[in-house]
Design an enzyme around this catalytic site. Structure first.
Site, mmCIF file in Angstrom:
data_model
loop_
_atom_site.group_PDB
_atom_site.id
_atom_site.type_symbol
_atom_site.label_atom_id
_atom_site.label_comp_id
_atom_site.label_asym_id
_atom_site.label_seq_id
_atom_site.Cartn_x
_atom_site.Cartn_y
_atom_site.Cartn_z
ATOM 1 N N SER A 262 -117.605 -45.735 -92.405
ATOM 2 C CA SER A 262 -118.219 -45.656 -91.243
ATOM 3 C C SER A 262 -117.675 -45.999 -89.887
ATOM 4 O O SER A 262 -117.541 -47.465 -89.980
ATOM 5 C CB SER A 262 -119.707 -46.018 -92.015
ATOM 6 N N LYS A 263 -118.509 -45.565 -89.354
ATOM 7 C CA LYS A 263 -118.922 -46.933 -87.366
ATOM 8 C C LYS A 263 -119.029 -48.075 -88.077
ATOM 9 O O LYS A 263 -118.362 -49.181 -87.871
ATOM 10 C CB LYS A 263 -119.779 -46.160 -86.553
ATOM 11 N N ARG A 264 -120.238 -48.213 -89.240
ATOM 12 C CA ARG A 264 -120.675 -50.034 -88.828
ATOM 13 C C ARG A 264 -119.302 -50.870 -89.926
ATOM 14 O O ARG A 264 -119.798 -51.798 -89.553
ATOM 15 C CB ARG A 264 -121.944 -49.454 -89.857
#
Ligand code: GLU
Length: 509
Positions: A262-264
């Site tokens: 994910s972007k996180r």
């Protein structure tokens, strides 16, 4: 699908934000498949969910495809015979199919208001609108016929939902996974047409894939649960024989393999996850992209292609033409592909090495100018000569400064610790003599300087390393860089002499 059907694939993003590398990989696999089969690659913007629309996202997607070299044959900017290519502009074409499904008994009108559904969710935390509760909700299946007619005549707000059959199994052959089956009882009655007359993704995707004569679909694994709904729609609308072939691509996993990237994860581990910088217009947040981080598009594309695909050999470096030529669905793996940023960097290094100087020149000059170097004073040939010398040491073009700044300015600092403790009068004398020797030198190139310098060392009785390393530090500032005689050649006689004379006093006191 009959084998003579033209290959037409589509990349169908929703313009909701920046493009995750998984999204670009989906575009890439569609593109490679189409081009391998001399087919067409279409960009369709799926913007039916107006609440999720983000300004700038569509432009971003187009720029991103252009950066990667994935140029659509048909798109909103380059319409073909199957337009419009934005679903919001196709709005009038969907309702009739939803109505047709109601007529045939495969769909129904649902009059439940948002508040009523909210109420249901409060009572049943796992509420879903499905075969086992639809008769207790407010729709054309549960209401009297006259009541439905009255509500429709009144213009009461309503959606149209698919009526999922009970106790059936829906199956299809996924090009990657083989036979996949779903129990219809586990799938809810998805909304097909919203109260505002907009189709949902499920209806629009089927109607448009047919209208645009799409033959094959490569999309992310997260769409697999929607497949039974889509298959039934193809069937119910009487288009079963025209159904495209589907491939659901494996997930791109976090570096440790635990779950979807994910972007996180990128924020947490310090690497980009988006293709290009994304400025979120709502939050003002900036997310860094591979492009701005210094990746060449060739490297980014090559890295993505190998996330879940290989050609069956150990080969890792492929340019677009070779990818097109070698791409095959059979070699896409079913298992998720772990993202490895170190590997991504390796691809970039390799592609910088392979890139012709002319391709890198403008970016390299931009790096120099950022550091206040007037590149016009040096000329392109000079910059290219240096590029040849340091190219294989660059992970990013940005690294050019770190690796090559000493060609443009005298070292600001010296690695004093590496020379000072072992410095002595003999070394001072040696470099003074070298300076005299250099002054008399008429030809100035590495091939002349190297034997000259080495002979001088031999004559001095000192060891090679004792004098080579200080010489390098005098010219460069540190223990790095390409061949020292090459450096001397490029710097030129006067500059080399100046740098020796400048450094000796610093090393000796
Ligand atoms: N609009 C969907 C998305 O945003 C496309 C899914 C599909 O390819 O069917 O990914």
């Amino acid at each position: 699908m009959s084998s003579d059907k033209k290959v037409r694939v589509r990349f169908a993003p929703s313009p909701t934000g920046g493009l995750h590398l998984g999204g670009v990989r989906t575009a890439l696999f569609n593109y490679l498949f189409a081009k391998h089969h001399n087919g067409e690659f279409i960009l369709r913007i799926e913007d039916t969910d107006q609440t999720r629309f983000v300004p700038g996202a569509e432009e971003y997607i187009m720029e991103c495809l252009a950066w990667c070299g994935l140029n659509p044959d048909e798109s909103p900017n380059q319409p073909g015979n199957f337009g419009p290519y934005r679903q919001s502009e196709r709005k009038p074409s969907y309702r009739k199919f939803a109505e047709e499904l109601v007529e045939k008994g495969y769909a129904y009108y649902a009059f439940d208001t948002a508040e009523e559904l909210e109420e249901q969710r409060k009572i049943h935390p796992n509420f879903r609108y499905a075969h086992d509760n639809r008769m207790s909700l407010r729709n054309s299946l549960s209401l009297e016929k006259e009541e439905t007619e009255r509500l429709l005549a009144e213009g009461a707000a309503h959606t149209i939902r698919i009526k999922m059959p009970e106790n059936e199994v829906v199956s299809f052959n996924d090009m990657i996974r083989g036979r996949v089956s779903f129990e219809t009882n586990l799938v809810d009655d998805k909304v097909l047409l919203k109260a505002d007359g907009m189709p949902t993704y499920h209806l629009a995707v089927v109607v448009d894939d047919r209208a645009m004569e799409i033959s094959h679909i490569f999309r992310g694994e997260e769409w697999l649960p929607s497949a039974p709904v889509h298959i039934l729609l193809w069937e119910y609308l009487g288009w079963k024989d025209e159904m495209p072939n589907w491939a659901h691509l494996p997930l791109i996993l976090k570096p440790d393999g635990n779950g979807k990237l994910s972007k996180r994860d990128g924020d947490r581990l310090g690497f980009p996850v988006y293709a290009m910088n994304w400025n979120d217009p709502k939050t003002g947040d900036l997310t860094t992209g591979f492009r701005e981080r210094g990746f060449l598009p060739e490297a980014f594309v090559n890295m993505l292609a190998l996330l879940g695909w290989n050609d069956g050999t150990e080969q890792e470096l492929f340019d677009m033409d070779e990818l097109i030529q070698k791409f095959s669905v059979e070699r896409i793996s079913k298992a998720g592909a772990k993202f490895d940023f170190e590997k991504a960097k390796w691809y970039n290094q390799e592609w910088i090495k392979r890139a012709p100087n002319t391709e890198l020149l403008s970016e390299v000059k931009a790096v120099l100018e950022k550091h206040a170097v007037q590149t016009a004073e040096y000329g392109d040939d000079f910059v290219e000569t240096i590029l040849d010398l340091v190219k294989e040491r660059l992970t990013y073009i940005e690294d050019f400064w770190e690796q090559a700044s000493f060609f443009f300015q005298k070292p600001a600092n010296y690695d004093i610790d590496a020379v000072k403790p072992k410095w002595n009068q003999d070394k001072t004398s040696f470099f003074n003599e070298v300076t005299d020797l250099f002054k008399d030198q008429s030809s100035w190139d590495a091939a002349t300087l190297e034997p000259l310098f080495k002979q001088k060392i031999a004559d001095s009785g000192m060891k090679m390393g004792e004098l080579m390393m200080p010489f390098r530090i005098m010219l460069v500032g540190g223990k790095f860089g390409p061949d020292v005689f090459k450096i001397a050649e490029v710097l030129g006689k006067d500059e080399v002499i100046e740098r020796i004379q400048l450094a000796v006093p610093k090393f000796q006191d």
